[in-house]
Design an enzyme around this catalytic site. Structure first.
Site, PDB file in Angstrom:
ATOM      1  CB  ALA A   1      58.655  49.413  19.610  1.00  0.00           C
TER       2      ALA A   1
ATOM      3  N   GLY B   1      59.718  46.226  24.135  1.00  0.00           N
ATOM      4  CA  GLY B   1      60.726  45.533  24.919  1.00  0.00           C
ATOM      5  C   GLY B   1      60.489  44.041  25.015  1.00  0.00           C
TER       6      GLY B   1
ATOM      7  CB  ALA C   1      67.542  40.840  11.145  1.00  0.00           C
ATOM      8  CB  ALA C   2      64.434  43.765  15.334  1.00  0.00           C
ATOM      9  N   GLY C   3      64.522  40.620  15.846  1.00  0.00           N
ATOM     10  CA  GLY C   3      64.397  39.479  16.751  1.00  0.00           C
ATOM     11  C   GLY C   3      65.646  38.626  16.783  1.00  0.00           C
ATOM     12  CG  ASP C   4      66.948  36.569  13.415  1.00  0.00           C
ATOM     13  OD1 ASP C   4      66.318  35.731  14.086  1.00  0.00           O
ATOM     14  OD2 ASP C   4      66.803  36.721  12.191  1.00  0.00           O
TER      15      ASP C   4
END
Length: 303
Positions: free
Chosen positions: A213, A215, A240-243
């Site tokens: 979160a 950044g 899946a935020a990193g993807d």
């Protein structure tokens, strides 16, 4: 302007996702809530993320001959990814068992299945890599295949973005072919022995360390070191935020966006993804990314 061309070399898994109030500890059983099955795997996720961010995208990888494989291909096709070179091998597809708690944190166990059989590259696959603007790869397939793809991209003048996940030490031959390395703190530690991005520059010319979160932190060999703030949202599922981040970053860079600004746009993509449950189903489209980016910083690529 023609759409950017992205080729993703990586995994495709069927994600079995269960929501629970808390994550189970060793030996503990917890009562779950919502359950969904979603097309996933870091390769498929990043390919879908790139399509939704605006690129013409192909996925190179392998699925099994089982029912999961049929469903995976249908869902990846439906998302707009070119699966013309996606292989079908006899046996089980990759599967990920995912538990998500009330705060959006997760635990994941991945069984590779067909992904482990993706051990070489054919002529058409090499041609696809050579024709792309950016190659994106991860580490849920054999590292030898990732290395071969990165070397082929380097020889063809295609930029290479490596998301070094899951964490492991990497061969110098692979790192030598990487243009931009994307890692989290754990992955940075596995590669350089330090949990910050600057030491990675001994191996690659550019690196981004994601900070959740908070950044991301971008560094390169020209001396640039920039902490890019995150976009604040109410987190539902960070699976899946990193993807989403990696796929959007590859697209923005392929379109010629200045790299630090591309990292900021990718942070908006990761935040937009975290607002929904699931992996590929949660990946944001370009309008959603632009909206979050515009609210926090200004217009995104092509806005």
């Amino acid at each position: 302007m023609d759409r950017a061309r992205v080729v993703v070399v990586g995994s495709a898994n069927m994600d079995l996702v269960a929501k629970a109030t808390t994550l189970p500890q060793a030996g503990e059983t917890v009562l779950g809530g919502e359950f969904v099955t979603v097309a996933g795997g870091k390769g498929a996720n990043q390919a879908i993320a790139a399509v939704r961010a605006g690129a013409a995208t192909s996925l190179l990888g392998a699925i099994g001959s089982d029912a999961f494989g049929v469903t995976l291909k249908a869902r990846i096709d439906a998302a707009g990814v070119d699966t013309g070179l996606l292989r079908v091998v006899y046996g089980a597809s990759g599967v990920a068992l995912i538990t998500v708690d009330a705060a959006g944190e997760n635990t994941i166990v991945v069984t590779p299945g067909a992904n482990g059989a993706f051990t070489d590259l054919t002529g058409p696959e090499l041609a696809a890599i050579a024709s792309a603007d950016v190659l994106v790869a991860q580490l849920e397939i054999p590292v030898e295949t990732v290395t071969a793809a990165a070397r082929a991209a380097r020889e063809a003048g295609t930029r290479v973005v490596l998301n070094a996940a899951p964490a492991r030490a990497l061969p110098a031959e692979l790192l030598d072919a990487v243009d931009l390395l994307v890692v989290n703190q754990t992955e940075a530690l596995a590669i350089s022995g330090e949990s910050r991005p600057e030491p990675l520059l001994a191996s690659v010319p550019r690196a981004v360390q994601t900070l959740g979160a908070e950044g991301a932190w971008y560094v390169d060999r020209s001396g640039t070191s920039v902490r890019v703030p995150g976009v604040r949202v109410e987190t539902v599922d960070s699976t899946a935020a990193g993807d989403a981040f990696t796929g959007a970053l590859a697209v923005a860079w392929a379109e010629g966006r200045e790299i630090v600004e591309a990292v900021g746009w990718a942070c908006a993509a990761g935040a937009a993804c975290a607002r929904r449950l699931g992996a590929s189903t949660a990946l944001p489209n370009r309008a959603e990314i632009d909206e979050l980016w515009s609210v926090s910083r200004g217009p995104g690529p092509g806005a």
